[in-house]
Enzyme design. Structure first.
Site, PDB file in Angstrom:
ATOM      1  N   GLU A  79       8.034  -6.509  -7.674  1.00 11.84           N
ATOM      2  CA  GLU A  79       8.148  -7.829  -8.306  1.00 11.84           C
ATOM      3  C   GLU A  79       6.826  -8.255  -8.935  1.00 11.84           C
ATOM      4  O   GLU A  79       6.776  -9.225  -9.682  1.00 11.84           O
ATOM      5  CB  GLU A  79       8.630  -8.869  -7.276  1.00 11.84           C
ATOM      6  CG  GLU A  79       7.670  -9.145  -6.111  1.00 11.84           C
ATOM      7  CD  GLU A  79       7.707  -8.105  -4.986  1.00 11.84           C
ATOM      8  OE1 GLU A  79       8.111  -6.955  -5.236  1.00 11.84           O
ATOM      9  OE2 GLU A  79       7.303  -8.463  -3.854  1.00 11.84           O
ATOM     10  N   PHE A 125       3.520  -1.715  -6.534  1.00 16.71           N
ATOM     11  CA  PHE A 125       2.904  -2.272  -7.744  1.00 16.71           C
ATOM     12  C   PHE A 125       1.924  -1.313  -8.406  1.00 16.71           C
ATOM     13  O   PHE A 125       1.630  -1.440  -9.589  1.00 16.71           O
ATOM     14  CB  PHE A 125       2.157  -3.584  -7.391  1.00 16.71           C
ATOM     15  CG  PHE A 125       0.816  -3.356  -6.736  1.00 16.71           C
ATOM     16  CD1 PHE A 125      -0.309  -3.090  -7.510  1.00 16.71           C
ATOM     17  CD2 PHE A 125       0.660  -3.361  -5.357  1.00 16.71           C
ATOM     18  CE1 PHE A 125      -1.559  -2.849  -6.922  1.00 16.71           C
ATOM     19  CE2 PHE A 125      -0.566  -3.123  -4.767  1.00 16.71           C
ATOM     20  CZ  PHE A 125      -1.686  -2.856  -5.549  1.00 16.71           C
ATOM     21  N   LYS A 174      14.733  -0.796  -8.006  1.00 15.98           N
ATOM     22  CA  LYS A 174      14.198  -2.129  -7.657  1.00 15.98           C
ATOM     23  C   LYS A 174      12.676  -2.011  -7.750  1.00 15.98           C
ATOM     24  O   LYS A 174      12.010  -1.593  -6.809  1.00 15.98           O
ATOM     25  CB  LYS A 174      14.641  -2.511  -6.249  1.00 15.98           C
ATOM     26  CG  LYS A 174      14.668  -4.005  -5.946  1.00 15.98           C
ATOM     27  CD  LYS A 174      13.359  -4.738  -6.110  1.00 15.98           C
ATOM     28  CE  LYS A 174      12.369  -4.484  -5.005  1.00 15.98           C
ATOM     29  NZ  LYS A 174      11.023  -5.091  -5.293  1.00 15.98           N
ATOM     30  N   GLU A 204      -6.084   0.759   5.745  1.00 18.37           N
ATOM     31  CA  GLU A 204      -6.100   1.200   4.347  1.00 18.37           C
ATOM     32  C   GLU A 204      -6.645   0.020   3.545  1.00 18.37           C
ATOM     33  O   GLU A 204      -6.000  -1.035   3.468  1.00 18.37           O
ATOM     34  CB  GLU A 204      -4.681   1.542   3.882  1.00 18.37           C
ATOM     35  CG  GLU A 204      -4.633   1.966   2.434  1.00 18.37           C
ATOM     36  CD  GLU A 204      -3.216   2.203   1.919  1.00 18.37           C
ATOM     37  OE1 GLU A 204      -2.292   1.485   2.300  1.00 18.37           O
ATOM     38  OE2 GLU A 204      -3.059   3.133   1.103  1.00 18.37           O
ATOM     39  N   SER A 216       3.844   0.389   1.165  1.00 24.86           N
ATOM     40  CA  SER A 216       2.945   0.354   2.320  1.00 24.86           C
ATOM     41  C   SER A 216       3.637   0.923   3.562  1.00 24.86           C
ATOM     42  O   SER A 216       4.872   0.992   3.634  1.00 24.86           O
ATOM     43  CB  SER A 216       2.514  -1.089   2.565  1.00 24.86           C
ATOM     44  OG  SER A 216       3.651  -1.890   2.736  1.00 24.86           O
ATOM     45  N   CYS A 246      -2.858   5.462  -3.872  1.00 26.10           N
ATOM     46  CA  CYS A 246      -2.564   6.023  -2.540  1.00 26.10           C
ATOM     47  C   CYS A 246      -3.321   7.314  -2.321  1.00 26.10           C
ATOM     48  O   CYS A 246      -3.405   7.804  -1.210  1.00 26.10           O
ATOM     49  CB  CYS A 246      -1.076   6.259  -2.394  1.00 26.10           C
ATOM     50  SG  CYS A 246      -0.504   7.550  -3.488  1.00 26.10           S
TER      51      CYS A 246
HETATM   52  P1  NAD Z   1       4.677  -2.879  -0.574  1.00 24.63           P
HETATM   53  O1  NAD Z   1       5.126  -2.096   0.609  1.00 24.63           O
HETATM   54  O2  NAD Z   1       4.206  -4.261  -0.375  1.00 24.63           O
HETATM   55  O3  NAD Z   1       5.900  -2.997  -1.642  1.00 24.63           O
HETATM   56  C1  NAD Z   1       6.602  -1.870  -2.076  1.00 24.63           C
HETATM   57  C2  NAD Z   1       8.021  -2.266  -2.430  1.00 24.63           C
HETATM   58  O4  NAD Z   1       8.707  -2.725  -1.265  1.00 24.63           O
HETATM   59  C3  NAD Z   1       8.113  -3.387  -3.458  1.00 24.63           C
HETATM   60  O5  NAD Z   1       9.160  -3.079  -4.350  1.00 24.63           O
HETATM   61  C4  NAD Z   1       8.431  -4.619  -2.619  1.00 24.63           C
HETATM   62  O6  NAD Z   1       9.217  -5.561  -3.300  1.00 24.63           O
HETATM   63  C5  NAD Z   1       9.215  -4.034  -1.469  1.00 24.63           C
HETATM   64  N1  NAD Z   1       8.999  -4.768  -0.211  1.00 24.63           N
HETATM   65  C6  NAD Z   1       7.867  -5.442   0.167  1.00 24.63           C
HETATM   66  N2  NAD Z   1       8.025  -5.946   1.392  1.00 24.63           N
HETATM   67  C7  NAD Z   1       9.252  -5.593   1.819  1.00 24.63           C
HETATM   68  C8  NAD Z   1      10.002  -5.796   3.028  1.00 24.63           C
HETATM   69  N3  NAD Z   1       9.483  -6.484   4.032  1.00 24.63           N
HETATM   70  N4  NAD Z   1      11.228  -5.252   3.114  1.00 24.63           N
HETATM   71  C9  NAD Z   1      11.754  -4.543   2.101  1.00 24.63           C
HETATM   72  N5  NAD Z   1      11.104  -4.325   0.936  1.00 24.63           N
HETATM   73  C10 NAD Z   1       9.876  -4.827   0.799  1.00 24.63           C
HETATM   74  O7  NAD Z   1       3.601  -1.974  -1.312  1.00 24.63           O
HETATM   75  P2  NAD Z   1       2.651  -2.344  -2.528  1.00 24.63           P
HETATM   76  O8  NAD Z   1       1.605  -3.285  -2.056  1.00 24.63           O
HETATM   77  O9  NAD Z   1       3.467  -2.701  -3.719  1.00 24.63           O
HETATM   78  O10 NAD Z   1       1.982  -0.912  -2.834  1.00 24.63           O
HETATM   79  C11 NAD Z   1       0.803  -0.459  -2.214  1.00 24.63           C
HETATM   80  C12 NAD Z   1       1.115   0.487  -1.078  1.00 24.63           C
HETATM   81  O11 NAD Z   1       1.873   1.586  -1.549  1.00 24.63           O
HETATM   82  C13 NAD Z   1      -0.146   1.103  -0.472  1.00 24.63           C
HETATM   83  O12 NAD Z   1      -0.016   1.123   0.925  1.00 24.63           O
HETATM   84  C14 NAD Z   1      -0.163   2.527  -1.028  1.00 24.63           C
HETATM   85  O13 NAD Z   1      -0.819   3.483  -0.233  1.00 24.63           O
HETATM   86  C15 NAD Z   1       1.305   2.815  -1.090  1.00 24.63           C
HETATM   87  N6  NAD Z   1       1.583   3.895  -2.021  1.00 24.63           N
HETATM   88  C16 NAD Z   1       1.901   5.108  -1.504  1.00 24.63           C
HETATM   89  C17 NAD Z   1       2.125   6.170  -2.347  1.00 24.63           C
HETATM   90  C18 NAD Z   1       2.486   7.526  -1.809  1.00 24.63           C
HETATM   91  O14 NAD Z   1       2.947   8.342  -2.577  1.00 24.63           O
HETATM   92  N7  NAD Z   1       2.304   7.783  -0.526  1.00 24.63           N
HETATM   93  C19 NAD Z   1       2.033   5.982  -3.735  1.00 24.63           C
HETATM   94  C20 NAD Z   1       1.700   4.725  -4.226  1.00 24.63           C
HETATM   95  C21 NAD Z   1       1.487   3.675  -3.358  1.00 24.63           C
END
Ligand code: NAD
Length: 497
Positions: free
Chosen positions: A177, A150, A174, A382, A227, A282
């Site tokens: 959401e 997000f 994808k 985090e 994450s 991040c």
């Molecule tokens: P998230 O992991 O909750 O969601 C990311 C994506 O995965 C979304 O599209 C979501 O629909 C999908 N998803 C969620 N749960 C899932 C599951 N159980 N199985 C399969 N798909 C699933 O992450 P978020 O809260 O949207 O974003 C924040 C996180 O992203 C933080 O931890 C941040 O550090 C990380 N991030 C990392 C970078 C990087 O380059 N390292 C960059 C931006 C964000």
């Protein structure tokens, strides 16, 4: 009735038949601004089949034509920069200047993708054996997919599909959401730029749709940002299904402050790097490690961070916006509470921050802790909120040891006036992106985004030359053209003769 967010399947923006719908909320007001129907499994299947078919003609499209379309796309993104940023602000709560930054850092990747012909050039060597030359090409893989978080709904999708598609692949996106409106707008402009309709497909949903993509035999490569626990699931499932996978995941980024640093620069940069974007980056600086006498600056840092106030996207005095959803706010408040209980010193406490006009927003004020130690939960987790932890170290070596012991390795920085200290730090630190007097060292797209350790699973990183490798296969050709020489009989060895 709220606006239903369309998906892009089979070349058309349509609304899913699915009954499963997720509200898209403005995090500042708590008001639902749209709802996103999760694409059904038949719809996802149609998207993948359509992308697979489109690959057959797209991969034959000359690279210069692909680059020209990308040029048109970057122009359209620039023309619509503010409009995209406004959509982005509505669904993320980011303040407008920061939302524009999110879009801009994506546009930079598209600019880089315009150079795809040079990026895809292979290698040649003449006369590797008598009269034999060897040369290599890179060729696209097929259907690739991207799953995005997000927190950067413009930049991160733009890390993925423009380069993958410029390489000659087709792509399934994808998006998160939680903020799908921005990526859908990016996709609309993509079609407007003139790309063939089926080259990019956008499906919506959560784990269900992701798992379908992860296990689908026609998907060749998956780029994920999100994450750490989800990234580990994606990496394992994707590679179990023999796909190429890169996962950019969570972080805990430290800034080392040396006593010879420019104090005012340290203070100014720490404010934006820690609580900017409500800490939901991040690459946010979550921990500042003050070395030696620099610890005397901690109260001044805290006072300056306290001045950064949350506010609405169009409030020019606001330093940052709300957290993305009520659950994120609750989690951050719990972590602040655990910091207090575990003996850290809460110098600035944002947990009671309110906006009386917007009581349903996910507000947390700027928060600063001192006397933080590595076994505390606030250090281990985090936080992803506007919370700066400060620690103290006797020496640069000790600070490096602390950082290297942390399981994450996304970004770090050092503020110092000493070239020797900076050189020592850059060499010994076990983190993939290092800033020297630069707090958030996110590389521009001609380099790659190179997180290490638990911040990354895979081998080729996103954007830059590594992404071109990730989205392509190398073909190496060894060639000989016979003249009129007499044949000398069979060669029974593996040597080139
Ligand atoms: P998230 O992991 O909750 O969601 C990311 C994506 O995965 C979304 O599209 C979501 O629909 C999908 N998803 C969620 N749960 C899932 C599951 N159980 N199985 C399969 N798909 C699933 O992450 P978020 O809260 O949207 O974003 C924040 C996180 O992203 C933080 O931890 C941040 O550090 C990380 N991030 C990392 C970078 C990087 O380059 N390292 C960059 C931006 C964000």
């Amino acid at each position: 009735m709220h606006q239903s967010v369309p998906h892009l399947i089979n070349g058309e923006f349509t609304v899913s038949q699915s009954k499963r719908r997720i509200p898209v909320t403005n995090p500042a007001t708590g008001l639902v601004i749209a709802e996103v129907p999760c694409s059904t499994s038949e719809e996802v299947e149609t998207a993948i089949a359509s992308a697979k078919k489109a690959f057959l003609s797209w991969k034959e499209t000359p690279v210069s034509d692909r680059a020209r379309l990308m040029l048109r796309y970057q122009q359209l993104l620039k023309e619509n920069h503010d409009e995209i940023a406004e959509i982005l602000s509505q669904e993320t709560g980011k303040v407008f200047a920061d939302a524009k930054g999110d879009v801009w850092r994506g546009i930079e990747v598209v600019e880089h993708a315009c150079n795809i012909a040079s990026l895809m050039m292979g290698e040649t060597a003449e006369n590797v054996a008598r009269d034999i030359d060897t040369y290599s090409f890179v060729q696209p893989l097929g259907v690739c997919a991207g799953i995005t978080p997000f927190n950067f709904p413009a930049m991160i999708p733009l890390w993925m599909f423009p380069l993958a598609i410029a390489c000659g692949n087709t792509f399934i996106l994808k998006p998160s959401e939680q903020d799908p409106l921005t990526p859908v707008r990016l996709a609309e402009l993509f079609l407007e730029a003139g790309f063939p309709k089926h080259v990019l497909q956008v499906v919506h949903g959560d784990r269900e749709q992701v798992d379908q993509i992860l296990t689908h035999p026609d998907i060749r490569a998956i780029s994920f940002v999100g994450s750490a626990h989800v990234g580990q699931h994606i990496y394992k499932t994707g590679t179990d299904h023999l796909k190429r996978v890169q996962c950019m995941t969570g972080a805990k980024n430290h800034m080392v402050v040396m006593p010879d640093a420019n104090k005012q620069q340290v203070i100014n940069h720490l404010v934006g790097a820690s609580v900017g974007a409500a800490g939901q980056r991040c690459m946010a600086i979550s921990v500042a490690v003050f070395v030696g006498a620099a610890k005397e600056w901690i109260p001044e840092v805290a006072a300056k961070v306290a001045e950064a106030k949350p506010g609405l996207w169009n409030d020019e005095d606001a330093g940052f916006g709300p957290l993305i959803n009520p659950a994120a706010r609750k989690r951050v408040l719990q972590l602040i509470d655990s910091g207090k209980k575990s003996g850290a010193n809460c110098l600035v406490d944002g947990s009671d921050f309110t906006m009386p006009e917007y009581p349903n927003g996910n507000w947390v004020g700027p928060t600063v802790f001192s006397k933080v130690t590595p076994e505390m939960e606030i250090y281990k987790e985090e936080i992803f909120g506007p919370v700066l932890l400060t620690m103290e170290s006797d020496s640069l070596e000790d600070a490096i040891q602390t950082i290297n012991a942390n399981p994450f390795g996304n970004g770090t920085s050092i503020f110092t006036a000493s070239g020797g200290a900076a050189r020592y730090f850059q060499h010994h630190i076990e983190v993939g992106q290092v800033g020297i007097n630069v707090p958030i060292p996110v590389p521009l797209p001609f380099f790659s985004f190179t997180g290490w350790k638990n911040s990354f699973y895979g081998d080729q990183h996103p954007y830059g030359k590594q992404a071109v490798r990730f989205y392509t296969e190398t073909k190496t050709i060894t060639a000989r053209w016979f003249g009129n020489d007499a044949a000398s009989g069979p060669n029974m060895t593996i040597n080139l003769k």
